[in-house]
Design a protein around this motif. Sequence first.
Motif, PDB file in Angstrom:
ATOM      1  N   GLY A 299     -77.342   0.796 -14.621  1.00 38.09           N
ATOM      2  CA  GLY A 299     -76.752  -0.137 -13.673  1.00 38.09           C
ATOM      3  C   GLY A 299     -77.262   0.057 -12.255  1.00 38.09           C
ATOM      4  O   GLY A 299     -76.945  -0.733 -11.370  1.00 38.09           O
ATOM      5  N   GLY A 300     -78.020   1.138 -12.024  1.00 42.41           N
ATOM      6  CA  GLY A 300     -78.571   1.389 -10.694  1.00 42.41           C
ATOM      7  C   GLY A 300     -77.552   1.887  -9.692  1.00 42.41           C
ATOM      8  O   GLY A 300     -77.760   1.768  -8.484  1.00 42.41           O
ATOM      9  N   SER A 301     -76.449   2.468 -10.161  1.00 44.36           N
ATOM     10  CA  SER A 301     -75.378   2.872  -9.251  1.00 44.36           C
ATOM     11  C   SER A 301     -75.494   4.325  -8.793  1.00 44.36           C
ATOM     12  O   SER A 301     -74.569   4.849  -8.171  1.00 44.36           O
ATOM     13  CB  SER A 301     -74.011   2.656  -9.919  1.00 44.36           C
ATOM     14  OG  SER A 301     -73.906   3.440 -11.098  1.00 44.36           O
ATOM     15  N   SER A 302     -76.603   4.987  -9.070  1.00 47.35           N
ATOM     16  CA  SER A 302     -76.779   6.380  -8.659  1.00 47.35           C
ATOM     17  C   SER A 302     -76.571   6.537  -7.151  1.00 47.35           C
ATOM     18  O   SER A 302     -77.064   5.746  -6.352  1.00 47.35           O
ATOM     19  CB  SER A 302     -78.185   6.871  -9.022  1.00 47.35           C
ATOM     20  OG  SER A 302     -78.452   8.133  -8.424  1.00 47.35           O
ATOM     21  N   VAL A 303     -75.853   7.599  -6.767  1.00 48.25           N
ATOM     22  CA  VAL A 303     -75.669   7.890  -5.346  1.00 48.25           C
ATOM     23  C   VAL A 303     -76.312   9.219  -4.968  1.00 48.25           C
ATOM     24  O   VAL A 303     -75.975   9.824  -3.952  1.00 48.25           O
ATOM     25  CB  VAL A 303     -74.170   7.905  -4.963  1.00 48.25           C
ATOM     26  CG1 VAL A 303     -73.575   6.520  -5.068  1.00 48.25           C
ATOM     27  CG2 VAL A 303     -73.387   8.894  -5.818  1.00 48.25           C
TER      28      VAL A 303
ATOM     29  N   ASP B 150     -85.511  -0.688 -16.983  1.00 44.53           N
ATOM     30  CA  ASP B 150     -84.164  -1.262 -17.001  1.00 44.53           C
ATOM     31  C   ASP B 150     -83.714  -1.423 -18.452  1.00 44.53           C
ATOM     32  O   ASP B 150     -84.292  -2.191 -19.221  1.00 44.53           O
ATOM     33  CB  ASP B 150     -84.176  -2.616 -16.288  1.00 44.53           C
ATOM     34  CG  ASP B 150     -82.789  -3.200 -16.111  1.00 44.53           C
ATOM     35  OD1 ASP B 150     -81.984  -3.132 -17.052  1.00 44.53           O
ATOM     36  OD2 ASP B 150     -82.521  -3.745 -15.033  1.00 44.53           O
ATOM     37  N   LEU B 151     -82.648  -0.716 -18.817  1.00 43.83           N
ATOM     38  CA  LEU B 151     -82.212  -0.644 -20.214  1.00 43.83           C
ATOM     39  C   LEU B 151     -81.043  -1.569 -20.537  1.00 43.83           C
ATOM     40  O   LEU B 151     -80.490  -1.508 -21.640  1.00 43.83           O
ATOM     41  CB  LEU B 151     -81.836   0.800 -20.553  1.00 43.83           C
ATOM     42  CG  LEU B 151     -83.025   1.766 -20.516  1.00 43.83           C
ATOM     43  CD1 LEU B 151     -82.560   3.175 -20.249  1.00 43.83           C
ATOM     44  CD2 LEU B 151     -83.796   1.694 -21.832  1.00 43.83           C
ATOM     45  N   THR B 152     -80.665  -2.453 -19.621  1.00 39.04           N
ATOM     46  CA  THR B 152     -79.431  -3.215 -19.818  1.00 39.04           C
ATOM     47  C   THR B 152     -79.509  -4.264 -20.918  1.00 39.04           C
ATOM     48  O   THR B 152     -78.484  -4.859 -21.276  1.00 39.04           O
ATOM     49  CB  THR B 152     -78.989  -3.888 -18.503  1.00 39.04           C
ATOM     50  OG1 THR B 152     -80.090  -4.607 -17.931  1.00 39.04           O
ATOM     51  CG2 THR B 152     -78.506  -2.846 -17.507  1.00 39.04           C
ATOM     52  N   ALA B 153     -80.695  -4.524 -21.474  1.00 40.20           N
ATOM     53  CA  ALA B 153     -80.775  -5.421 -22.632  1.00 40.20           C
ATOM     54  C   ALA B 153     -80.320  -4.723 -23.915  1.00 40.20           C
ATOM     55  O   ALA B 153     -79.998  -5.379 -24.906  1.00 40.20           O
ATOM     56  CB  ALA B 153     -82.197  -5.950 -22.798  1.00 40.20           C
TER      57      ALA B 153
ATOM     58  N   PHE C 114     -67.638   1.678 -12.867  1.00 39.95           N
ATOM     59  CA  PHE C 114     -67.494   1.118 -14.205  1.00 39.95           C
ATOM     60  C   PHE C 114     -68.191  -0.227 -14.392  1.00 39.95           C
ATOM     61  O   PHE C 114     -68.908  -0.439 -15.374  1.00 39.95           O
ATOM     62  CB  PHE C 114     -66.003   0.978 -14.525  1.00 39.95           C
ATOM     63  CG  PHE C 114     -65.693   0.216 -15.779  1.00 39.95           C
ATOM     64  CD1 PHE C 114     -65.891   0.796 -17.020  1.00 39.95           C
ATOM     65  CD2 PHE C 114     -65.195  -1.086 -15.722  1.00 39.95           C
ATOM     66  CE1 PHE C 114     -65.604   0.096 -18.195  1.00 39.95           C
ATOM     67  CE2 PHE C 114     -64.907  -1.786 -16.879  1.00 39.95           C
ATOM     68  CZ  PHE C 114     -65.118  -1.193 -18.118  1.00 39.95           C
ATOM     69  N   GLU C 115     -68.015  -1.142 -13.454  1.00 40.73           N
ATOM     70  CA  GLU C 115     -68.611  -2.478 -13.589  1.00 40.73           C
ATOM     71  C   GLU C 115     -70.126  -2.453 -13.542  1.00 40.73           C
ATOM     72  O   GLU C 115     -70.785  -3.333 -14.093  1.00 40.73           O
ATOM     73  CB  GLU C 115     -68.121  -3.382 -12.456  1.00 40.73           C
ATOM     74  CG  GLU C 115     -66.684  -3.800 -12.497  1.00 40.73           C
ATOM     75  CD  GLU C 115     -66.372  -4.710 -11.325  1.00 40.73           C
ATOM     76  OE1 GLU C 115     -66.590  -5.937 -11.458  1.00 40.73           O
ATOM     77  OE2 GLU C 115     -65.929  -4.211 -10.276  1.00 40.73           O
ATOM     78  N   PHE C 116     -70.690  -1.439 -12.875  1.00 39.54           N
ATOM     79  CA  PHE C 116     -72.113  -1.474 -12.535  1.00 39.54           C
ATOM     80  C   PHE C 116     -72.866  -0.244 -13.035  1.00 39.54           C
ATOM     81  O   PHE C 116     -73.856   0.175 -12.449  1.00 39.54           O
ATOM     82  CB  PHE C 116     -72.261  -1.593 -11.011  1.00 39.54           C
ATOM     83  CG  PHE C 116     -71.372  -2.633 -10.414  1.00 39.54           C
ATOM     84  CD1 PHE C 116     -71.581  -3.982 -10.681  1.00 39.54           C
ATOM     85  CD2 PHE C 116     -70.293  -2.282  -9.604  1.00 39.54           C
ATOM     86  CE1 PHE C 116     -70.746  -4.952 -10.150  1.00 39.54           C
ATOM     87  CE2 PHE C 116     -69.451  -3.242  -9.069  1.00 39.54           C
ATOM     88  CZ  PHE C 116     -69.682  -4.577  -9.337  1.00 39.54           C
ATOM     89  N   SER C 117     -72.385   0.342 -14.130  1.00 39.81           N
ATOM     90  CA  SER C 117     -73.062   1.495 -14.718  1.00 39.81           C
ATOM     91  C   SER C 117     -72.995   1.384 -16.231  1.00 39.81           C
ATOM     92  O   SER C 117     -72.169   0.661 -16.778  1.00 39.81           O
ATOM     93  CB  SER C 117     -72.432   2.810 -14.233  1.00 39.81           C
ATOM     94  OG  SER C 117     -71.032   2.818 -14.465  1.00 39.81           O
ATOM     95  N   THR C 118     -73.874   2.098 -16.909  1.00 50.83           N
ATOM     96  CA  THR C 118     -74.039   1.961 -18.354  1.00 50.83           C
ATOM     97  C   THR C 118     -73.636   3.227 -19.095  1.00 50.83           C
ATOM     98  O   THR C 118     -73.566   4.315 -18.513  1.00 50.83           O
ATOM     99  CB  THR C 118     -75.501   1.647 -18.698  1.00 50.83           C
ATOM    100  OG1 THR C 118     -76.322   2.754 -18.278  1.00 50.83           O
ATOM    101  CG2 THR C 118     -75.975   0.371 -18.023  1.00 50.83           C
ATOM    102  N   LEU C 119     -73.425   3.072 -20.391  1.00 49.39           N
ATOM    103  CA  LEU C 119     -73.119   4.229 -21.230  1.00 49.39           C
ATOM    104  C   LEU C 119     -74.223   5.279 -21.122  1.00 49.39           C
ATOM    105  O   LEU C 119     -73.951   6.466 -20.961  1.00 49.39           O
ATOM    106  CB  LEU C 119     -72.948   3.790 -22.686  1.00 49.39           C
ATOM    107  CG  LEU C 119     -72.774   4.934 -23.696  1.00 49.39           C
ATOM    108  CD1 LEU C 119     -71.502   5.723 -23.422  1.00 49.39           C
ATOM    109  CD2 LEU C 119     -72.790   4.397 -25.124  1.00 49.39           C
ATOM    110  N   GLY C 120     -75.481   4.838 -21.200  1.00 51.84           N
ATOM    111  CA  GLY C 120     -76.580   5.794 -21.106  1.00 51.84           C
ATOM    112  C   GLY C 120     -76.596   6.511 -19.772  1.00 51.84           C
ATOM    113  O   GLY C 120     -76.887   7.711 -19.697  1.00 51.84           O
TER     114      GLY C 120
END
Length: 520
Positions: A122-126, A142-145, A188-194
């Motif tokens: 999701g690109g949410s890394s801080v 980008d793995l969101t597919a 949560f909205e902008f991050s993935t399980l991986g």
Amino acid sequence: MTPERSWWGWGTTDHALSDEECIARAAVLPGLPDRPRPVPDLADVVLPTSRVAAPDGLPVTTDPADRARHAYGKAYRDVVRALSGELPGAPDAVAHPADEDDVVRLLDWASSAGVVVVPFGGGSSVVGGVEYRGDRPWISMDLTALDRVLEIDRTSRAARIQGGALGPVLEDQLRPHGLTLRHYPQSFEFSTLGGWLATRAGGHYATLLTHIDDLVESMRVVTPVGISESWRLPGSGAGPSPDRMFLGSEGTLGVITEAWMRLQDRPRSKASASVTFADMTTAIGAVRAIAQAGLHPANCRLLDAGEAATSGASTSGGCVLVLGVESAAHPVESRLEELTTLARDCGGVVAPRRDGPRDAAADAWRSSFLRAPYGRDGLARMSAVVETFETATTWDRVDELYATVQAEVGTAVREVTGAPGLVNCRFTHVYPDGPAPYFTVVGVGRPGSEVAMWDDVKTAAMEVLTRLRATVTHHHAVGRDHRPGYDRQRPEPFAVALRAAKAALDPAGVLNPGVLVDPV
């Protein structure tokens, strides 16, 4: 209509602060500019010329807008750099694999061509975890597919889920089955399980199932030398855990494509309450008593006076403890009563309950919590310096840690910015042997010097944490920003083993170089 994701800051564009809201938010820090800096038009952003030409048939694009959106994560440093309108560190290309076979083919090509690959969920890394800061050509993968729940085992209450599934996408697919992963980080909205697995994310629960680690049954990871897939087991003592090697590996050992995750029945009963304390020492004692009592609240967030005031959870100047309980099988009011009684016995004042199961202070804190990253972006546009860092320590050392951070980081902010700043704290997770404090620091920045000032404040914070032997990160990951502190925290024999694992699994050194270990 799906809201548009912000390319430069947190979340969606419809939730970003307006110019007037930015000005109002900055009023707490006299000395900031009168107007916020403008947000550059994506079409005007300056990118370096791409150095990558992928073979035909690979899902790779050099589209400028796509490259810009994948240039950075969402740390303060990233937001300020994006607001400049120049992205010298943008990826040369972006890959969009549609399935695991695409991931394998991409890694094969990148390894042979010497092209760096940085996995991107999701690109949410801080913490600088989704960018590359070296000189080699690089692509963002980008793995969101890869976003499907592939299989559900209702008997064992588990599901096989692809690593690119964003939090809401994942939960939408589990909801018809009455199941939930119940892992809700702030992102949560902008991050993935991986991404959660690769960074050992902390989630919804303040006790018990605090980290994503606790919810993993098995994992499937694509590495440049082959695919690692662990067996589905409720537990095992068969040597070092293969899953543990990839949990927290931050994309430098492999790409997580699937995982079997332990699920729960969706909760039916919830209730919350808030307790006020006159001082942080008394409040910390109460939280320790709760953590060691075996009552396992779902929420046990302690807000110091500054955090409570900022979030709207308190107007009295005291510290606030937000408690929450939930269950899929039983009423929860009696357990909440036990928790509030214990807090009262430890010196707290329990807020009167309004009609219904929810508490006003808890609702105020939750709303502020979800909006906080947007507020951070608004302050960044006003040239304020904003830093957040989280840690964990044992109960016997937490009072010293809290006081030292308040004093020394507060002094660093004053020295760096020339003016007093804010240093607030909340406990996000608590364990029987210690809490996880989360600090927010805000200071007056100088236009054009914000990143350098932020670096100085972060360095001061990292020095305090490592000197007091508190972890450099509890759930934000190491990335590139926490590497200096991580190198001090990590035992050297383990560092030797980690470097060897990196060399064995990624012999060409193309996977996220610079994260966890130095690139070869």
